[in-house]
Design a protein around this motif. Sequence first.
Motif, short mmCIF file in Angstrom:
data_model
loop_
_atom_site.label_atom_id
_atom_site.label_comp_id
_atom_site.label_asym_id
_atom_site.label_seq_id
_atom_site.Cartn_x
_atom_site.Cartn_y
_atom_site.Cartn_z
N SER A 17 -2.84 -0.79 -35.28
CA SER A 17 -2.14 -0.69 -34.00
C SER A 17 -3.00 0.04 -32.98
CB SER A 17 -0.83 0.08 -34.18
OG SER A 17 0.04 -0.57 -35.06
N LEU A 18 -2.76 -0.27 -31.73
CA LEU A 18 -3.38 0.43 -30.61
C LEU A 18 -2.35 0.56 -29.51
CD1 LEU A 18 -6.95 -1.13 -30.11
CD2 LEU A 18 -6.44 1.22 -30.77
N ARG A 19 -2.50 1.59 -28.71
CA ARG A 19 -1.64 1.77 -27.54
C ARG A 19 -2.52 1.89 -26.31
NH1 ARG A 19 1.64 6.49 -25.02
NH2 ARG A 19 3.54 5.48 -24.28
N LEU A 20 -2.37 0.94 -25.42
CA LEU A 20 -3.11 0.95 -24.17
C LEU A 20 -2.27 1.63 -23.10
CD1 LEU A 20 -4.58 -2.68 -24.06
CD2 LEU A 20 -5.51 -0.63 -25.17
N SER A 21 -2.95 2.37 -22.23
CA SER A 21 -2.30 3.02 -21.11
C SER A 21 -2.97 2.58 -19.82
CB SER A 21 -2.39 4.54 -21.24
OG SER A 21 -1.78 5.00 -22.41
#
Length: 125
Positions: A17-21
């Motif tokens: 998983s990754l979380r982009l901002s």
Amino acid sequence: QVQLVESGGGLVQAGASLRLSCAASGRTFSSNAMGWFRQAPGKEREFLAGIRWSGSYTYYTDSVKGRFTVSGDNAKNTVYLQMNSLKPEDTAVYYCAAKARPYGSISYAPNYDYWGQGTQVTVSS
């Protein structure tokens, strides 16, 4: 001048998983919606997900439904993209964009007024 700055990209293995901002800075502006697009080498830029602030409606392209979640803060012109169960075919440069105009499809890139510089996401198999 308005700047959108993405962060959170990187190299991960399939299934991760990754979380982009994405945060806006510079001149104050009011956006109607914000969205995420991506572009892989040799391919056109494609819409992934968007959030329309009025009513907090969210939209997704079929290929990411159930895996990606868009969220954000209207007051801060900030948007996030939580990406789960990443696949090698998700490898691309990911862009956030802000749409100031109150009309037009949220999935149509020319309807957006401001764009970030992009962040690379690479998913290895």
